[in-house]
Design a protein around this motif. Structure first.
Motif, mmCIF file in Angstrom:
data_model
loop_
_atom_site.group_PDB
_atom_site.id
_atom_site.type_symbol
_atom_site.label_atom_id
_atom_site.label_comp_id
_atom_site.label_asym_id
_atom_site.label_seq_id
_atom_site.Cartn_x
_atom_site.Cartn_y
_atom_site.Cartn_z
ATOM 1 N N GLU A 370 -17.732 12.155 12.945
ATOM 2 C CA GLU A 370 -18.579 12.494 11.536
ATOM 3 C C GLU A 370 -19.545 12.470 11.167
ATOM 4 O OE1 GLU A 370 -18.090 10.304 6.893
ATOM 5 O OE2 GLU A 370 -16.506 10.702 8.097
ATOM 6 N N MET A 371 -20.594 12.125 12.186
ATOM 7 C CA MET A 371 -22.125 11.906 11.803
ATOM 8 C C MET A 371 -21.682 13.289 12.547
ATOM 9 S SD MET A 371 -24.931 10.139 13.200
ATOM 10 C CE MET A 371 -24.693 10.703 14.616
ATOM 11 N N VAL A 372 -21.514 13.891 13.869
ATOM 12 C CA VAL A 372 -21.837 14.987 14.463
ATOM 13 C C VAL A 372 -21.447 16.227 13.804
ATOM 14 C CG1 VAL A 372 -21.265 16.409 16.613
ATOM 15 C CG2 VAL A 372 -22.550 13.749 16.414
ATOM 16 N N GLU A 373 -19.334 15.998 13.581
ATOM 17 C CA GLU A 373 -19.341 17.166 12.349
ATOM 18 C C GLU A 373 -19.769 17.370 10.886
ATOM 19 O OE1 GLU A 373 -15.628 15.340 11.651
ATOM 20 O OE2 GLU A 373 -15.014 15.250 14.042
ATOM 21 N N ASN A 374 -20.118 16.365 10.785
ATOM 22 C CA ASN A 374 -21.528 17.115 9.265
ATOM 23 C C ASN A 374 -22.857 18.137 9.786
ATOM 24 O OD1 ASN A 374 -19.414 16.038 7.676
ATOM 25 N ND2 ASN A 374 -20.043 14.319 7.107
ATOM 26 N N GLY A 375 -22.959 17.408 10.963
ATOM 27 C CA GLY A 375 -24.483 18.457 11.011
ATOM 28 C C GLY A 375 -25.270 17.568 11.592
ATOM 29 N N HIS A 376 -25.657 16.245 11.671
ATOM 30 C CA HIS A 376 -26.293 15.707 11.496
ATOM 31 C C HIS A 376 -26.441 15.102 13.544
ATOM 32 C CE1 HIS A 376 -25.997 14.947 7.467
ATOM 33 N NE2 HIS A 376 -25.839 14.771 7.598
ATOM 34 N N SER A 377 -27.187 15.655 13.931
ATOM 35 C CA SER A 377 -27.699 15.030 15.644
ATOM 36 C C SER A 377 -28.239 13.875 15.104
ATOM 37 C CB SER A 377 -28.556 16.281 16.084
ATOM 38 O OG SER A 377 -28.155 17.348 16.018
ATOM 39 N N PRO A 378 -27.077 13.168 16.658
ATOM 40 C CA PRO A 378 -27.842 11.641 17.330
ATOM 41 C C PRO A 378 -29.211 11.874 17.318
ATOM 42 C CG PRO A 378 -26.143 12.621 18.515
ATOM 43 C CD PRO A 378 -26.105 13.464 17.357
ATOM 44 N N ASP A 379 -29.684 10.599 17.109
ATOM 45 C CA ASP A 379 -31.184 10.809 17.754
ATOM 46 C C ASP A 379 -31.074 9.087 18.590
ATOM 47 O OD1 ASP A 379 -31.149 8.286 15.395
ATOM 48 O OD2 ASP A 379 -31.865 9.989 14.381
ATOM 49 N N SER A 380 -32.691 8.748 18.677
ATOM 50 C CA SER A 380 -33.093 7.468 19.798
ATOM 51 C C SER A 380 -32.530 6.355 19.135
ATOM 52 C CB SER A 380 -34.384 8.033 20.276
ATOM 53 O OG SER A 380 -34.951 8.243 19.227
ATOM 54 N N VAL A 381 -32.382 6.827 17.652
ATOM 55 C CA VAL A 381 -32.289 5.387 17.396
ATOM 56 C C VAL A 381 -30.265 5.251 16.489
ATOM 57 C CG1 VAL A 381 -32.176 4.263 14.869
ATOM 58 C CG2 VAL A 381 -33.884 5.133 15.776
ATOM 59 N N THR A 382 -29.720 6.258 17.280
ATOM 60 C CA THR A 382 -28.143 5.995 17.003
ATOM 61 C C THR A 382 -28.111 5.846 18.446
ATOM 62 O OG1 THR A 382 -28.606 7.845 15.399
ATOM 63 C CG2 THR A 382 -26.180 7.857 16.417
ATOM 64 N N TYR A 383 -28.283 6.604 18.715
ATOM 65 C CA TYR A 383 -27.637 6.289 20.640
ATOM 66 C C TYR A 383 -28.123 4.373 20.465
ATOM 67 C CZ TYR A 383 -26.510 10.976 21.788
ATOM 68 O OH TYR A 383 -25.396 12.196 21.866
ATOM 69 N N PHE A 384 -29.563 3.896 20.901
ATOM 70 C CA PHE A 384 -29.982 2.722 21.151
ATOM 71 C C PHE A 384 -28.991 1.609 19.968
ATOM 72 C CE2 PHE A 384 -32.247 -0.888 19.635
ATOM 73 C CZ PHE A 384 -32.455 -1.349 21.152
ATOM 74 N N THR A 385 -28.202 2.227 18.906
ATOM 75 C CA THR A 385 -27.388 1.314 17.947
ATOM 76 C C THR A 385 -26.282 1.292 18.276
ATOM 77 O OG1 THR A 385 -28.558 2.408 16.506
ATOM 78 C CG2 THR A 385 -26.067 0.876 15.500
ATOM 79 N N ILE A 386 -25.801 2.575 18.825
ATOM 80 C CA ILE A 386 -24.203 2.208 19.469
ATOM 81 C C ILE A 386 -24.623 1.612 21.182
ATOM 82 C CG2 ILE A 386 -22.563 3.900 20.831
ATOM 83 C CD1 ILE A 386 -23.353 6.268 18.720
#
Length: 615
Positions: A370-386
């Motif tokens: 959903e985040m990607v679909e709404n135009g929010h590119s994942p950053d390093s914090v997002t990736y680290f969280t996952i």
């Protein structure tokens, strides 16, 4: 009582709080005037001075600059003492106060000595701006810089120079960076005694430093002074925000609310988004989410626009208190209803991490999409969280897949991310995969740290692969990674479990070589192993050593000893330990009671057991 009236009680007009002993209503004199008379100098002296000034003004050349400073000092400050030429003084101060002019350590000291000697002879910077610039540069000149600024400004005032508030402010800021509050307090008093009226910057420096040092009561006293009519300076929104944030950080939330009311109703100072964000964050951290929401409603009704920081603070607080579903609904409401507050990648990362930690991987990944679909590119914090969330719930293959996607997207994994994967594989006993991640880590140019080695050493110990343990320990030391107390605890516990008590004791003795102090956990591992091997004398010796080294004994220590003593039927020693345990207020647990009840009942010591339990 935590009311606004109590919080900001007006100070006496004739006295200041104990923090700031005295007050002054007179203003400072006008800017400084350099001496106007000049002495006649031989032509060769002027040539020397001109050459030195040209060297100072030329492109960086440490050797020339050092020579130039030495020449200026000997030429301008002869014996017997005389005042330096004012035009040359003006050029020197303008040059040396320039922030872009670099000095190495030796030149910095030489320049400072020149400045100090000139000030002592009555030669000062030509205006307030240059003086302030010079004090600021001295304070930022490295270790001991604030002390240089202190000595220079006191030399100026001691020689009769008039100093205005900005120069005092520059020195206060330098002392604040060094957390030298006694000198800050002294300087503020000297400033008042010199008839220099503090400005809003002066008070802001004091308040900011005090709040950072968690001395919020002192910060409130400064605010009292500002709020009095005699100060001539009214606190602004930034000053109030600093104190409110300081109160929130030390958990005095009701005082923060009272100050918000005072700020708005009695000082006529409008709170802004930062004001409310500090309070909302404070209430979220103590788990009072309802009050945090009420504050957000207040700010919206008061015409203060919430920011994405407000949104994320509330989301984080709700997730920490287990209200993950409510946080998701709150995000949806704000996304649809508010044109001003739109979630960002950090908003989604908070929720993704919360769902992963609650083992709802499916919902977490839906939010990612959903985040990607709404135009929010994942950053390093997002990736680290996952990655960390998937690893914690045991989805290591999925975590590696996300790590691969992260690299494809152009992000680099850091040491912490690799460590999470290595630790996860080690806990799952997938050592081959852990070694593969380690190889990728080193290939990426990252060096393993102590956490990396500790994870692998613990896994190898559990697997009983002690040749590999020795190899990894050598590699750790060869790589310059110093073993920690956790490293030693892991190794000692591993060798004790494997029955290799001799090697465990060697490692224990080697801890002193790396100046790592033994702790309770390490002593307990050895004492337990010694007791199981029937070596009670050495186990008891280690217990006494713990007391000598002031290492705390806990119930686990006593339980290990009681088990060993029971096996050898050493009741007298057990009675002694029971008395010590009671004296040290170490409460027995169910293991203690199981050991002692069976043993002491069998040998007819039920009365002693009863006294021990009651004691």
């Amino acid at each position: 009582m935590t009311t606004a009236r109590k919080l900001l009680k007006k100070p006496s007009p004739t006295t200041l709080p104990s923090l700031l002993r005295s007050s002054s209503s007179s203003s400072s004199s006008s800017s400084h005037h350099a001496p106007t008379s000049s002495s006649s100098r031989p032509h060769s002296v002027h040539d020397s001075v001109d050459a030195a000034l040209r060297s100072l003004l030329s492109p960086p050349s440490p050797s020339h600059r050092s020579q130039a400073l030495a020449l200026l000092r000997s030429t301008l400050l002869p014996n017997p003492p005389s005042r330096p030429d004012p035009s040359i003084v003006s050029i020197i101060f303008s040059t040396l106060s320039d922030p872009s002019l670099p000095f190495d350590d030796d030149d910095d000291d030489a320049a400072f000595r020149l400045l100090l000697d000139m000030a002592n002879r009555g030669a000062f910077p030509p205006d307030t701006f240059r003086l302030t610039q010079l004090v600021n540069k001295l304070c930022r000149s490295g270790v001991g810089g604030a002390a240089k600024g202190w000595d220079f400004l006191r030399a100026v005032t001691g020689a009769g120079g008039a100093v205005e508030a900005p120069a005092f402010d520059a020195l206060l800021a330098g002392l604040a960076r060094d957390r030298d509050f006694p000198k800050m307090k002294q300087l503020f008093s000297e400033m008042l005694n010199a008839g220099v009226r503090p400005n809003v910057v002066t008070y802001a420096i004091l308040v900011n430093h005090l709040c950072k040092s968690r001395r919020v009561d002192d910060a409130l006293q400064v605010l009292y002074v500002m709020s009095s009519p005699e100060s001539g300076v009214a606190p602004d929104t930034v000053t109030f925000n600093t104190v409110i944030d300081g109160l929130c950080k030390v958990g005095r939330l009701e005082d923060g609310l009272a100050l918000l009311d005072r700020m708005r109703t009695r000082q006529g100072c409008a709170p802004n988004t930062v004001t409310y964000n500090s309070l909302i964050d404070g209430f979220c951290k103590v788990g009072d989410i309802d009050m945090a929401h009420e504050l957000m409603n207040r700010m919206e009704h008061g015409g203060v626009p919430p920011s994405v920081v407000t949104l994320n603070t509330l989301l984080s607080g709700m997730c920490r208190t287990g209200r993950i579903g409510g946080a998701l609904e709150f995000l949806k409401q704000k996304r649809l209803a508010s044109a001003e507050v739109k979630p960002n990648a950090a908003s989604y990362s908070i929720l993704i991490g919360a769902f992963l930690h609650s083992n709802n991987v499916g919902r977490a990944m839906e939010l990612f999409d959903e985040m990607v679909e709404n135009g929010h590119s994942p950053d390093s914090v997002t990736y680290f969280t996952i990655i960390s969330g998937l690893a914690q719930v045991g989805k290591l293959d999925d975590a590696c897949s996300v790590a691969s996607s992260m690299r494809t997207a152009g992000f680099k994994l850091d040491t912490k991310s690799y460590n999470i994967l290595i630790s996860g594989f080690c806990k799952k006993k997938r050592l081959d995969d852990a070694h593969q991640v380690l190889a990728e880590m080193t290939k990426a140019g990252l060096r393993p740290d102590v956490f990396t080695y500790n994870s692998l050493l613990a896994a190898l110990c559990k697997a009983g692969d002690f040749p590999a343990v020795s190899e990894f320990l050598r590699k750790m030391i060869d790589d310059g990674c110093r073993p920690s107390v956790v490293t030693y605890g892991t190794l000692i516990h591993g060798y004790c479990k494997a029955g290799n008590l001799e090697e465990a004791l060697k490692i224990f003795e080697n801890m002193a070589e790396f100046k790592v102090e033994q702790n309770t956990v390490i002593y307990n591992s050895l004492i337990d192993s010694l007791c199981k091997n029937g070596n009670m004398d050495m186990a008891i010796s280690l217990m006494y050593e713990m007391r000598e080294k002031r290492v705390s004994l806990n119930v686990i220590t006593y339980n290990a000893l009681f088990k060993g003593l029971r096996e050898r039927n050493m009741a007298d020693k057990a009675f002694e330990l029971m008395d010590r345990m009671r004296e040290e207020r170490c409460s027995p647990n169910f293991v203690t009671m199981d050991i002692l009840t069976e043993w002491l009942s069998a040998i007819g010591e039920t009365e002693r057991l009863r006294c021990f339990v009651q004691g």
